[in-house]
Design a protein around this motif. Structure first.
Motif, mmCIF file in Angstrom:
data_model
loop_
_atom_site.group_PDB
_atom_site.id
_atom_site.type_symbol
_atom_site.label_atom_id
_atom_site.label_comp_id
_atom_site.label_asym_id
_atom_site.label_seq_id
_atom_site.Cartn_x
_atom_site.Cartn_y
_atom_site.Cartn_z
ATOM 1 N N PRO A 1 12.287 3.320 -4.543
ATOM 2 C CA PRO A 1 11.487 3.455 -3.335
ATOM 3 C C PRO A 1 10.018 3.718 -3.648
ATOM 4 C CG PRO A 1 13.055 5.277 -3.512
ATOM 5 C CD PRO A 1 13.305 4.349 -4.646
ATOM 6 N N TRP A 2 9.726 4.456 -4.703
ATOM 7 C CA TRP A 2 8.330 4.756 -5.020
ATOM 8 C C TRP A 2 7.595 3.524 -5.546
ATOM 9 C CZ3 TRP A 2 6.185 8.873 -3.162
ATOM 10 C CH2 TRP A 2 6.964 9.980 -2.871
ATOM 11 N N SER A 3 8.318 2.663 -6.227
ATOM 12 C CA SER A 3 7.645 1.499 -6.797
ATOM 13 C C SER A 3 7.156 0.551 -5.707
ATOM 14 C CB SER A 3 8.584 0.770 -7.760
ATOM 15 O OG SER A 3 9.727 0.332 -7.059
ATOM 16 N N SER A 4 7.840 0.500 -4.575
ATOM 17 C CA SER A 4 7.423 -0.393 -3.497
ATOM 18 C C SER A 4 6.220 0.145 -2.731
ATOM 19 C CB SER A 4 8.589 -0.645 -2.541
ATOM 20 O OG SER A 4 8.945 0.578 -1.927
ATOM 21 N N SER A 5 5.907 1.437 -2.882
ATOM 22 C CA SER A 5 4.775 1.998 -2.164
ATOM 23 C C SER A 5 3.479 1.843 -2.956
ATOM 24 C CB SER A 5 5.032 3.458 -1.822
ATOM 25 O OG SER A 5 5.187 4.204 -3.000
ATOM 26 N N PHE A 6 3.556 1.274 -4.155
ATOM 27 C CA PHE A 6 2.369 1.046 -4.963
ATOM 28 C C PHE A 6 2.196 -0.439 -5.216
ATOM 29 C CE2 PHE A 6 3.353 5.421 -5.929
ATOM 30 C CZ PHE A 6 2.104 6.022 -6.037
ATOM 31 N N VAL A 7 0.966 -0.852 -5.350
ATOM 32 C CA VAL A 7 0.664 -2.240 -5.706
ATOM 33 C C VAL A 7 -0.221 -2.226 -6.933
ATOM 34 C CG1 VAL A 7 0.897 -3.183 -3.390
ATOM 35 C CG2 VAL A 7 -1.312 -2.319 -4.145
ATOM 36 N N SER A 8 -0.262 -3.346 -7.624
ATOM 37 C CA SER A 8 -1.068 -3.454 -8.830
ATOM 38 C C SER A 8 -2.344 -4.208 -8.495
ATOM 39 C CB SER A 8 -0.276 -4.181 -9.913
ATOM 40 O OG SER A 8 -1.055 -4.286 -11.070
ATOM 41 N N ILE A 9 -3.477 -3.557 -8.734
ATOM 42 C CA ILE A 9 -4.776 -4.178 -8.542
ATOM 43 C C ILE A 9 -5.576 -3.967 -9.817
ATOM 44 C CG2 ILE A 9 -6.925 -4.156 -7.209
ATOM 45 C CD1 ILE A 9 -5.328 -3.148 -4.840
ATOM 46 N N ASN A 10 -5.975 -5.087 -10.448
ATOM 47 C CA ASN A 10 -6.702 -5.027 -11.727
ATOM 48 C C ASN A 10 -5.948 -4.194 -12.757
ATOM 49 O OD1 ASN A 10 -8.749 -6.589 -10.636
ATOM 50 N ND2 ASN A 10 -9.952 -4.796 -10.019
ATOM 51 N N ASN A 11 -4.666 -4.420 -12.836
ATOM 52 C CA ASN A 11 -3.786 -3.718 -13.782
ATOM 53 C C ASN A 11 -3.746 -2.207 -13.547
ATOM 54 O OD1 ASN A 11 -3.033 -6.093 -15.073
ATOM 55 N ND2 ASN A 11 -4.814 -6.008 -16.432
ATOM 56 N N PRO B 1 -1.783 3.181 -4.347
ATOM 57 C CA PRO B 1 -0.860 3.229 -3.205
ATOM 58 C C PRO B 1 -1.205 2.145 -2.188
ATOM 59 C CG PRO B 1 -2.211 5.224 -3.318
ATOM 60 C CD PRO B 1 -2.594 4.369 -4.460
ATOM 61 N N GLN B 2 -0.190 1.676 -1.514
ATOM 62 C CA GLN B 2 -0.387 0.687 -0.460
ATOM 63 C C GLN B 2 -1.057 1.351 0.738
ATOM 64 O OE1 GLN B 2 3.317 -1.079 0.597
ATOM 65 N NE2 GLN B 2 3.413 -2.367 -1.240
ATOM 66 N N ILE B 3 -1.715 0.561 1.545
ATOM 67 C CA ILE B 3 -2.397 1.070 2.740
ATOM 68 C C ILE B 3 -1.401 1.765 3.668
ATOM 69 C CG2 ILE B 3 -3.670 0.394 4.814
ATOM 70 C CD1 ILE B 3 -5.360 0.199 2.371
ATOM 71 N N SER B 4 -0.220 1.223 3.819
ATOM 72 C CA SER B 4 0.770 1.838 4.711
ATOM 73 C C SER B 4 1.164 3.229 4.214
ATOM 74 C CB SER B 4 2.006 0.946 4.833
ATOM 75 O OG SER B 4 2.605 0.764 3.566
ATOM 76 N N THR B 5 1.213 3.411 2.900
ATOM 77 C CA THR B 5 1.536 4.725 2.330
ATOM 78 C C THR B 5 0.412 5.707 2.619
ATOM 79 O OG1 THR B 5 2.760 3.634 0.559
ATOM 80 C CG2 THR B 5 2.186 5.945 0.230
ATOM 81 N N ILE B 6 -0.825 5.254 2.483
ATOM 82 C CA ILE B 6 -1.973 6.122 2.747
ATOM 83 C C ILE B 6 -2.009 6.513 4.224
ATOM 84 C CG2 ILE B 6 -4.497 6.209 2.794
ATOM 85 C CD1 ILE B 6 -4.464 4.398 0.315
ATOM 86 N N LEU B 7 -1.741 5.541 5.090
ATOM 87 C CA LEU B 7 -1.768 5.821 6.524
ATOM 88 C C LEU B 7 -0.686 6.803 6.942
ATOM 89 C CD1 LEU B 7 -2.563 2.294 8.002
ATOM 90 C CD2 LEU B 7 -4.098 4.250 7.769
ATOM 91 N N LYS B 8 0.442 6.821 6.234
ATOM 92 C CA LYS B 8 1.512 7.775 6.555
ATOM 93 C C LYS B 8 1.088 9.199 6.243
ATOM 94 C CE LYS B 8 5.331 4.568 5.862
ATOM 95 N NZ LYS B 8 6.451 4.195 4.990
ATOM 96 N N MET B 9 0.169 9.367 5.277
ATOM 97 C CA MET B 9 -0.268 10.704 4.883
ATOM 98 C C MET B 9 -1.302 11.267 5.847
ATOM 99 S SD MET B 9 -0.426 10.537 0.723
ATOM 100 C CE MET B 9 -1.558 9.182 0.614
ATOM 101 N N ILE B 10 -1.970 10.413 6.615
ATOM 102 C CA ILE B 10 -2.981 10.860 7.573
ATOM 103 C C ILE B 10 -2.270 11.286 8.852
ATOM 104 C CG2 ILE B 10 -4.967 10.157 8.954
ATOM 105 C CD1 ILE B 10 -5.605 8.117 6.735
ATOM 106 N N PRO B 11 -2.536 12.519 9.318
ATOM 107 C CA PRO B 11 -1.850 12.979 10.532
ATOM 108 C C PRO B 11 -2.319 12.210 11.762
ATOM 109 C CG PRO B 11 -3.444 14.610 9.788
ATOM 110 C CD PRO B 11 -3.421 13.529 8.758
ATOM 111 N N SER B 12 -1.430 12.058 12.701
ATOM 112 C CA SER B 12 -1.763 11.375 13.946
ATOM 113 C C SER B 12 -2.564 12.320 14.845
ATOM 114 C CB SER B 12 -0.488 10.934 14.667
ATOM 115 O OG SER B 12 0.219 12.072 15.128
ATOM 116 N N ASN B 13 -3.140 11.759 15.896
ATOM 117 C CA ASN B 13 -3.900 12.576 16.851
ATOM 118 C C ASN B 13 -3.019 13.641 17.484
ATOM 119 O OD1 ASN B 13 -6.296 11.293 16.401
ATOM 120 N ND2 ASN B 13 -6.097 9.886 18.137
#
Length: 115
Positions: A1-11, A15-27
């Motif tokens: 599950p953790w491997s799918s939340s990360f992407v490889s950019i320039n080796n 974290p993926q944007i969706s993972t980052i957005l989950k960490m930000i609290p909602s209004n």
């Protein structure tokens, strides 16, 4: 599950944007947190006010009951204001420029010679 939340950019794994957005609290979460903190502060203020009231009532009870051997002498309340020059010399802050103290009526300090 953790491997799918990360992407490889320039080796590099980021974290993926969706993972980052989950960490930000909602209004709604932010509002609930703010309301919870406000309620806790209000409860603390009320508790502090009640404790102060209880202390004052205990002192009043001690002073006005005849069961204690201690009697409070008659006192003069003297208000003091310190001039700006003295405040600067003594390095006093703004809160320390005024105050009051109590002198016992009929005591040596209440005579002109005692002052």
């Amino acid at each position: 599950p953790w491997s799918s939340s990360f992407v490889s950019i320039n080796n590099r794994r980021v974290p993926q944007i969706s993972t980052i957005l989950k960490m930000i609290p909602s209004n709604q979460e932010l509002v609930e947190e703010r309301l919870r903190i406000g309620l806790e502060k209000k409860e603390n203020r009320l508790r502090s006010k009640q404790n102060k009231h209880n202390r004052h009532m205990e002192i009043k009870r001690l002073l006005h009951t005849n069961t204690t051997n201690y009697t409070v002498p008659d006192l003069y309340a003297v208000k003091i204001s310190v001039c700006k020059e003295l405040r600067e010399d003594l390095k006093l802050n703004a809160r320390e420029k005024r105050g009051r103290f109590f002198l016992e009526k009929g005591g040596e300090a209440t005579t002109l010679r005692g002052l």
